[in-house]
Design an enzyme around this catalytic site. Structure first.
Site, PDB file in Angstrom:
ATOM      1  N   SER A  23       0.834  -1.203   0.000  1.00  0.00           N
ATOM      2  CA  SER A  23       0.000   0.000   0.000  1.00  0.00           C
ATOM      3  C   SER A  23       0.870   1.255   0.000  1.00  0.00           C
ATOM      4  O   SER A  23       0.370   2.369   0.070  1.00  0.00           O
ATOM      5  CB  SER A  23      -0.927  -0.002   1.221  1.00  0.00           C
ATOM      6  OG  SER A  23      -0.193  -0.218   2.414  1.00  0.00           O
ATOM      7  N   ASN A 110      -2.052  -3.112  12.763  1.00  0.00           N
ATOM      8  CA  ASN A 110      -3.519  -3.068  12.762  1.00  0.00           C
ATOM      9  C   ASN A 110      -4.065  -1.894  13.564  1.00  0.00           C
ATOM     10  O   ASN A 110      -4.983  -1.205  13.115  1.00  0.00           O
ATOM     11  CB  ASN A 110      -4.089  -4.380  13.302  1.00  0.00           C
ATOM     12  CG  ASN A 110      -3.717  -5.561  12.426  1.00  0.00           C
ATOM     13  OD1 ASN A 110      -3.162  -5.375  11.337  1.00  0.00           O
ATOM     14  ND2 ASN A 110      -3.999  -6.766  12.893  1.00  0.00           N
ATOM     15  N   THR A 155     -41.335  23.883  -9.589  1.00  0.00           N
ATOM     16  CA  THR A 155     -41.483  22.474  -9.223  1.00  0.00           C
ATOM     17  C   THR A 155     -41.640  21.766 -10.559  1.00  0.00           C
ATOM     18  O   THR A 155     -42.175  22.359 -11.506  1.00  0.00           O
ATOM     19  CB  THR A 155     -42.730  22.227  -8.358  1.00  0.00           C
ATOM     20  OG1 THR A 155     -43.885  22.586  -9.107  1.00  0.00           O
ATOM     21  CG2 THR A 155     -42.704  23.049  -7.057  1.00  0.00           C
ATOM     22  N   HIS A 156     -41.146  20.551 -10.653  1.00  0.00           N
ATOM     23  CA  HIS A 156     -41.178  19.812 -11.928  1.00  0.00           C
ATOM     24  C   HIS A 156     -40.488  20.599 -13.054  1.00  0.00           C
ATOM     25  O   HIS A 156     -40.833  20.420 -14.221  1.00  0.00           O
ATOM     26  CB  HIS A 156     -42.616  19.467 -12.344  1.00  0.00           C
ATOM     27  CG  HIS A 156     -43.437  18.858 -11.244  1.00  0.00           C
ATOM     28  ND1 HIS A 156     -43.506  17.505 -11.013  1.00  0.00           N
ATOM     29  CD2 HIS A 156     -44.195  19.442 -10.283  1.00  0.00           C
ATOM     30  CE1 HIS A 156     -44.286  17.269  -9.975  1.00  0.00           C
ATOM     31  NE2 HIS A 156     -44.711  18.435  -9.507  1.00  0.00           N
ATOM     32  N   SER A 277     -15.335  26.562 -26.732  1.00  0.00           N
ATOM     33  CA  SER A 277     -15.385  25.382 -27.593  1.00  0.00           C
ATOM     34  C   SER A 277     -14.286  25.499 -28.634  1.00  0.00           C
ATOM     35  O   SER A 277     -13.959  26.605 -29.082  1.00  0.00           O
ATOM     36  CB  SER A 277     -16.746  25.301 -28.285  1.00  0.00           C
ATOM     37  OG  SER A 277     -16.634  24.571 -29.490  1.00  0.00           O
ATOM     38  N   LYS A 283     -19.215  29.936 -28.135  1.00  0.00           N
ATOM     39  CA  LYS A 283     -19.592  29.170 -26.947  1.00  0.00           C
ATOM     40  C   LYS A 283     -18.905  29.624 -25.659  1.00  0.00           C
ATOM     41  O   LYS A 283     -17.732  29.975 -25.652  1.00  0.00           O
ATOM     42  CB  LYS A 283     -19.249  27.692 -27.154  1.00  0.00           C
ATOM     43  CG  LYS A 283     -20.132  27.006 -28.166  1.00  0.00           C
ATOM     44  CD  LYS A 283     -21.445  26.584 -27.578  1.00  0.00           C
ATOM     45  CE  LYS A 283     -21.277  25.254 -26.875  1.00  0.00           C
ATOM     46  NZ  LYS A 283     -22.553  24.836 -26.285  1.00  0.00           N
ATOM     47  N   ASN A 285     -18.958  27.741 -22.019  1.00  0.00           N
ATOM     48  CA  ASN A 285     -19.512  26.531 -21.398  1.00  0.00           C
ATOM     49  C   ASN A 285     -19.328  26.517 -19.879  1.00  0.00           C
ATOM     50  O   ASN A 285     -18.292  26.929 -19.373  1.00  0.00           O
ATOM     51  CB  ASN A 285     -18.844  25.284 -21.993  1.00  0.00           C
ATOM     52  CG  ASN A 285     -19.198  25.089 -23.457  1.00  0.00           C
ATOM     53  OD1 ASN A 285     -20.302  25.436 -23.880  1.00  0.00           O
ATOM     54  ND2 ASN A 285     -18.265  24.556 -24.215  1.00  0.00           N
ATOM     55  N   GLU A 290     -20.750  21.553 -14.675  1.00  0.00           N
ATOM     56  CA  GLU A 290     -20.931  20.186 -15.168  1.00  0.00           C
ATOM     57  C   GLU A 290     -20.060  19.198 -14.400  1.00  0.00           C
ATOM     58  O   GLU A 290     -20.465  18.069 -14.116  1.00  0.00           O
ATOM     59  CB  GLU A 290     -20.606  20.130 -16.662  1.00  0.00           C
ATOM     60  CG  GLU A 290     -21.614  20.886 -17.517  1.00  0.00           C
ATOM     61  CD  GLU A 290     -21.101  21.117 -18.924  1.00  0.00           C
ATOM     62  OE1 GLU A 290     -21.037  20.149 -19.690  1.00  0.00           O
ATOM     63  OE2 GLU A 290     -20.747  22.268 -19.242  1.00  0.00           O
ATOM     64  N   GLN A 322      -7.398  -2.857   3.702  1.00  0.00           N
ATOM     65  CA  GLN A 322      -6.442  -1.959   3.057  1.00  0.00           C
ATOM     66  C   GLN A 322      -7.128  -1.140   1.952  1.00  0.00           C
ATOM     67  O   GLN A 322      -6.620  -0.109   1.542  1.00  0.00           O
ATOM     68  CB  GLN A 322      -5.271  -2.778   2.490  1.00  0.00           C
ATOM     69  CG  GLN A 322      -4.186  -1.956   1.836  1.00  0.00           C
ATOM     70  CD  GLN A 322      -2.898  -2.739   1.682  1.00  0.00           C
ATOM     71  OE1 GLN A 322      -2.174  -2.967   2.645  1.00  0.00           O
ATOM     72  NE2 GLN A 322      -2.615  -3.196   0.469  1.00  0.00           N
ATOM     73  N   LYS A 325      -8.422   3.060   2.122  1.00  0.00           N
ATOM     74  CA  LYS A 325      -7.734   4.342   1.994  1.00  0.00           C
ATOM     75  C   LYS A 325      -7.984   5.092   0.684  1.00  0.00           C
ATOM     76  O   LYS A 325      -8.269   6.296   0.693  1.00  0.00           O
ATOM     77  CB  LYS A 325      -6.223   4.138   2.194  1.00  0.00           C
ATOM     78  CG  LYS A 325      -5.870   4.028   3.683  1.00  0.00           C
ATOM     79  CD  LYS A 325      -4.487   3.530   3.925  1.00  0.00           C
ATOM     80  CE  LYS A 325      -4.379   2.028   3.797  1.00  0.00           C
ATOM     81  NZ  LYS A 325      -5.251   1.270   4.734  1.00  0.00           N
TER      82      LYS A 325
HETATM   83  N1  ARG Z   1      -1.194  -1.621   4.817  1.00  0.00           N
HETATM   84  C1  ARG Z   1      -2.088  -2.201   5.748  1.00  0.00           C
HETATM   85  C2  ARG Z   1      -3.479  -1.593   5.585  1.00  0.00           C
HETATM   86  O1  ARG Z   1      -3.557  -0.584   4.977  1.00  0.00           O
HETATM   87  C3  ARG Z   1      -1.615  -1.948   7.150  1.00  0.00           C
HETATM   88  C4  ARG Z   1      -2.102  -2.953   8.134  1.00  0.00           C
HETATM   89  C5  ARG Z   1      -1.450  -4.251   7.849  1.00  0.00           C
HETATM   90  N2  ARG Z   1      -1.800  -5.250   8.806  1.00  0.00           N
HETATM   91  C6  ARG Z   1      -1.575  -6.527   8.598  1.00  0.00           C
HETATM   92  N3  ARG Z   1      -1.936  -7.352   9.512  1.00  0.00           N
HETATM   93  N4  ARG Z   1      -1.028  -6.960   7.498  1.00  0.00           N
HETATM   94  O2  ARG Z   1      -4.466  -2.104   6.012  1.00  0.00           O
END
Ligand code: ARG
Length: 470
Positions: A23, A110, A155-156, A277, A283, A285, A290, A322, A325
């Protein structure tokens, strides 16, 4: 490079595993939070007698130095670092030797990742709030100039009743104020520290999760170590809020697309906030509007992705997590990109008051006034509605407006319809009558504006609070 888990393995990882598992390509942005959490953890190890005074000092200095190298780009990472935690431990060990290895006591990736991500989100939510406040400011300052400007309320997407343009702009403000409220509410729930939960069962070392929590700007330490490392509600919930912000921006964007069309002609976008454009020289825009519509799709997509990832996941940590993120980074990045552009577009758009005023009474938008006028004269609304409907039908068949019906035709439609009814057949009159709280008339809108004004100082203060130690 050294894995954090190399001990029981004889061979190195396959390249394909390494590529899938890592990651590091997206989680290095958590480094400042990981380092702050490491410093807090070092202090707790010291208080537990697991690091002596000099060790703590050397550790803290090395972490600060690492932070500086991460920030200026001189700390290089590679795929074999796997993730931000591994990379930073490597950096620490490179600087401190075996002492660097002491920091992992009582801690796991963790609880680290769950902590880092909460800190990242709580920190960035303040910036998001500041961007929302800027948009509110732009909408409010446009509204303040159009407290008396009539537009056809719809409305509508059909003319319904006249409203002031300020009232319509402030309707968007109210939605964004609720989003701010959601962010603050979310923040209170997210202010719980997972650190101290270890891999998932807590720690046998004499750590102090409550002290670490306070150190890192959290309100409390987690009550259950298994929940602490498994929970990603805080991500899903934040993604719901960002998706809702996206929906609100998409609705505002869609309105700006309509308003700036030649069919409406209500606003003209500033050159700096419109595009041209490549083939049609005439134009102009509304690309920002949008994109406000368009970006809402990915914001909703990120929420969906997180919820599906969490569904049926057994306790506690699973590598699936993971996947938390990238969606949340993307949603926060997307809004950080979009909001300043939308704010600039709203702040600079030129409003065509006469086009709005001309359009406001069209489409028989004053018909309700006739019905209400009849009601004030004792006619049951049911009959008033019928009578007014007959006036509209009469107008449609002759191609005239409500105020153009002559006295005798009024009388023949209903004896209740005396010529005085024309007094309510002006947009200004109709708007002046809408005075009850929350209504569209200038008086009520002025009250609304000042109500918003008094809330904003508090929101600015909140957005400026810093919850994360640097
Ligand atoms: N890169 C991992 C994540 O984003 C970190 C936690 C990893 N934990 C593990 N037991 N492998 O979740």
């Amino acid at each position: 490079m050294a894995k954090l888990w190399g001990g029981r393995f004889s061979g190195g990882p396959a390249r394909a595993l390494e590529e899938l598992n890592a990651s590091i390509s997206f989680d290095m942005r958590l480094a400042p939070y990981d380092l702050a959490a490491s410093k807090a953890h070092a202090r707790v190890l010291h208080r537990a007698g697991l690091l002596d005074e000099t060790e703590l000092e050397r550790m803290t200095a090395a972490l600060t130095d690492l932070g500086r190298r991460v920030a200026d780009g001189t700390f290089e990472v590679s795929l074999s670092d796997e993730d931000v935690h591994t990379a930073l431990e490597r950096g620490l060990v490179e600087q401190l030797g075996p002492l660097g290895g002491k920091l992992r006591a009582g801690r796991s990736r963790n609880d680290q990742i769950a902590t880092d991500l909460r800190m990242y989100c709580r920190d960035h939510v303040r910036g998001l709030a500041a961007d929302l406040i800027d948009l509110i400011d732009a909408l409010v300052s446009q509204a303040a100039q159009h407290v008396e400007t009539p537009v056809p309320g719809m409305t509508h997407l059909q003319h319904a009743q006249p409203v002031t343009f300020a009232h319509q702009l402030l309707a968007h403000v109210q939605a964004i104020l609720r989003d701010l409220d959601r962010l603050r509410d979310w923040d209170a729930r997210a202010a719980v520290s997972p650190l101290g939960s270890g891999a998932m069962a807590g720690s046998s070392l004499p750590l102090d999760p409550t002290a670490v929590a306070a150190d890192l700007g959290f309100e409390a330490a987690a009550a259950n170590s298994m929940d602490a490392v498994a929970d990603r509600d805080f991500v899903a919930e934040l993604l719901f809020v960002t998706a809702t912000i996206g929906l609100h921006l998409s609705r505002l964007g869609e309105e700006v697309v309509l308003w700036s069309s030649s069919e409406f002609g209500w606003v003209e976008l500033d050159d700096a906030y419109a595009t041209g454009s490549s083939i049609m020289p005439q134009k102009k825009n509304p690309d920002i509007a949008e994109l406000a519509r368009g970006k809402s799709g990915r914001l909703v997509g990120n929420l969906t992705a997180m919820m599906v990832t969490l569904k049926a996941l057994p306790l506690t940590y699973n590598k699936d997590l993971q996947e938390d993120k990238e969606p949340v980074f993307d949603s926060l990045d997307t809004l950080a990109l979009l909001l300043p552009a939308v704010t600039g577009m709203i702040a600079t758009m030129a409003v065509n008051v006469s086009a709005m005023a001309e359009s406001a009474p069209r489409g028989f938008s004053l018909a309700t006034e006739v019905a209400d006028w009849l009601v004030r004269r004792g006619v049951p609304f049911r009959d008033a509605h019928e009578i007014t409907g007959a006036v509209v039908t009469h107008c449609v068949s002759r191609g005239i407006e409500l105020h153009e019906v002559d006295d005798s035709n009024l009388r023949s439609i209903s004896p209740h319809l005396s010529p005085e009814v024309r007094e309510v057949l002006t947009v200004t009159g109709a708007l002046a009558g809408r005075t009850t709280p929350g209504s569209a008339g200038p008086k009520a809108v002025t009250v609304q504006l000042s109500g918003i004004g008094t809330q904003m100082a508090d929101w600015r203060t909140w957005a400026a609070t810093s919850v994360v130690p640097r």
